[in-house]
Structures are given as C-alpha cells and as structure tokens.
Design a protein around this motif. Sequence first.
Motif, PDB file in Angstrom:
ATOM      1  N   UNK A 120       0.838  -1.213   0.000  1.00  0.00           N
ATOM      2  CA  UNK A 120       0.000   0.000   0.000  1.00  0.00           C
ATOM      3  C   UNK A 120       0.868   1.258   0.000  1.00  0.00           C
ATOM      4  N   UNK A 121       1.999   1.196   0.705  1.00  0.00           N
ATOM      5  CA  UNK A 121       2.893   2.354   0.740  1.00  0.00           C
ATOM      6  C   UNK A 121       3.578   2.558  -0.614  1.00  0.00           C
ATOM      7  N   UNK A 122       3.901   1.467  -1.307  1.00  0.00           N
ATOM      8  CA  UNK A 122       4.485   1.598  -2.642  1.00  0.00           C
ATOM      9  C   UNK A 122       3.490   2.266  -3.586  1.00  0.00           C
ATOM     10  N   UNK A 123       2.238   1.894  -3.482  1.00  0.00           N
ATOM     11  CA  UNK A 123       1.205   2.530  -4.303  1.00  0.00           C
ATOM     12  C   UNK A 123       1.087   4.013  -3.927  1.00  0.00           C
ATOM     13  N   UNK A 124       1.122   4.308  -2.629  1.00  0.00           N
ATOM     14  CA  UNK A 124       1.036   5.703  -2.184  1.00  0.00           C
ATOM     15  C   UNK A 124       2.230   6.512  -2.679  1.00  0.00           C
ATOM     16  N   UNK A 125       3.420   5.914  -2.653  1.00  0.00           N
ATOM     17  CA  UNK A 125       4.601   6.631  -3.147  1.00  0.00           C
ATOM     18  C   UNK A 125       4.498   6.826  -4.652  1.00  0.00           C
ATOM     19  N   UNK A 126       4.023   5.826  -5.374  1.00  0.00           N
ATOM     20  CA  UNK A 126       3.806   5.982  -6.816  1.00  0.00           C
ATOM     21  C   UNK A 126       2.873   7.165  -7.065  1.00  0.00           C
ATOM     22  N   UNK A 127       1.757   7.202  -6.332  1.00  0.00           N
ATOM     23  CA  UNK A 127       0.775   8.266  -6.533  1.00  0.00           C
ATOM     24  C   UNK A 127       1.379   9.635  -6.215  1.00  0.00           C
ATOM     25  N   UNK A 128       2.150   9.719  -5.145  1.00  0.00           N
ATOM     26  CA  UNK A 128       2.803  10.972  -4.779  1.00  0.00           C
ATOM     27  C   UNK A 128       3.800  11.400  -5.858  1.00  0.00           C
ATOM     28  N   UNK A 129       4.579  10.450  -6.367  1.00  0.00           N
ATOM     29  CA  UNK A 129       5.544  10.764  -7.432  1.00  0.00           C
ATOM     30  C   UNK A 129       4.822  11.206  -8.704  1.00  0.00           C
ATOM     31  N   UNK A 130       3.725  10.541  -9.035  1.00  0.00           N
ATOM     32  CA  UNK A 130       2.953  10.925 -10.230  1.00  0.00           C
ATOM     33  C   UNK A 130       2.351  12.322 -10.056  1.00  0.00           C
ATOM     34  N   UNK A 131       1.851  12.626  -8.858  1.00  0.00           N
ATOM     35  CA  UNK A 131       1.333  13.970  -8.577  1.00  0.00           C
ATOM     36  C   UNK A 131       2.443  15.013  -8.666  1.00  0.00           C
ATOM     37  N   UNK A 132       3.616  14.661  -8.165  1.00  0.00           N
ATOM     38  CA  UNK A 132       4.768  15.569  -8.208  1.00  0.00           C
ATOM     39  C   UNK A 132       5.136  15.850  -9.661  1.00  0.00           C
ATOM     40  N   UNK A 133       5.155  14.798 -10.471  1.00  0.00           N
ATOM     41  CA  UNK A 133       5.442  14.940 -11.909  1.00  0.00           C
ATOM     42  C   UNK A 133       4.402  15.822 -12.580  1.00  0.00           C
ATOM     43  N   UNK A 134       3.130  15.564 -12.327  1.00  0.00           N
ATOM     44  CA  UNK A 134       2.050  16.319 -12.969  1.00  0.00           C
ATOM     45  C   UNK A 134       2.086  17.802 -12.586  1.00  0.00           C
ATOM     46  N   UNK A 135       2.521  18.083 -11.361  1.00  0.00           N
ATOM     47  CA  UNK A 135       2.584  19.468 -10.893  1.00  0.00           C
ATOM     48  C   UNK A 135       3.872  20.177 -11.324  1.00  0.00           C
ATOM     49  N   UNK A 136       4.774  19.471 -12.004  1.00  0.00           N
ATOM     50  CA  UNK A 136       6.035  20.081 -12.426  1.00  0.00           C
ATOM     51  C   UNK A 136       6.986  20.307 -11.266  1.00  0.00           C
ATOM     52  N   UNK A 137       6.802  19.587 -10.190  1.00  0.00           N
ATOM     53  CA  UNK A 137       7.666  19.672  -9.011  1.00  0.00           C
ATOM     54  C   UNK A 137       8.731  18.601  -9.083  1.00  0.00           C
TER      55      UNK A 137
END
Length: 187
Positions: free
Chosen positions: A25-42
């Motif tokens: 579940x944490x790997x999925x959460x980290x994936x989601x956080x990384x994808x959000x970071x990418x989408x936000x240009x951060x």
Amino acid sequence: MTWTPWLSDYFHRYKTALADETPVAKLVAFHDLAAETRAAGRKLMFAGNGASASIASHCAVDFTKQGRVRSVDFNEPNLLTCFSNDYGFENALAKAVEFYADPGDVLVLISVSGRSPNVVKAAECARERGLKVVSFTGSAPENPLRGLSDLDFWLNSKAYNVVECIHMMWLMAVVDMLVGRAEYAVA
C-alpha cells in the motif's frame, strides 16, 4: 566452512522481506505521490549517507529518466564538502533542502538507522517548509526519521546490506510503476 547453510539463511532474509505485503500500500502511495509531483512540475529530492547516498543518486537518475519525475540528489562532493565546511556536516543536507526546495517538492531520505543527524535535520527542514517527506529506514522501528515522515518504509532488519538492497528494490519498483511495466527497453 560450508557456505550453503549460511547462504540459505542469508537469502531467506531477502525472501522474507519481499514476501511481506506490508509495504504494498505504501508503494502505491509513493507511486501516486511521485505521479502527482510529476504532474505538478515539481521535483523529488533524494539524500542519504554512504551506500544510501549511492542509492539516492541512482534513484534521482532513474526517477528522472524512466519515471519522468524531475529529480535531484544532494551527493555532489562539491556541494557536500562546501555545505559541511560552512554549516557543519549535521546541517549540510538541511541547507541543501533550504537552497533547492520549492513548494510542492518531495524529500526522499534513505538511512538504515534513521538516526543520522544530517538526515534527520533535512527532514525537519522539509517539514518546516511544508514539504512531504518519504523515508526508507531499517534497524530500530522507533527511529527519528520515521516519525518525521509522511510516508515511511521500514524494514525490520539490522543487516545493512539486506536493508539497503530491499530499499533499492522498493524504490526501483516505484520507478517501474511510473513506467507502467516491469520490463521495457531503456532508450
């Protein structure tokens, strides 16, 4: 010495860690956080000491190239020696966060002990700036870095090589999740 029983026990440590579904579940959460970071240009910022610094450098490249998430690491010798000299080694990574972090960035810290003063201070600095902190630790479950993390990956082992290798596997799994497949040609 007969190495077969020793190796069997040694690799059992890896098998046990990989069979544990707790981090899924944490790997999925980290994936989601990384994808959000990418989408936000951060960006993702990686740091650690020793072998964990090497893992951080490797991850900064792979998250950037394969995962398409802009990433940096704080392991450049000029940066570390300058900041260590000017601010003290225990403050070097926090100063790097201070100089490089932008709102919305994520700090990823890798430390087997979770007690290294420079890593803990970097997490504190990130928290003060409102950044998310992701940590990869092992050894004792009650380590300061875990307590400062929004998302923590902890391995119940004091065997440094085992902990570091599992950290690397978890991190590379997230890269491949961002890619969307486990096997692909690297261009």
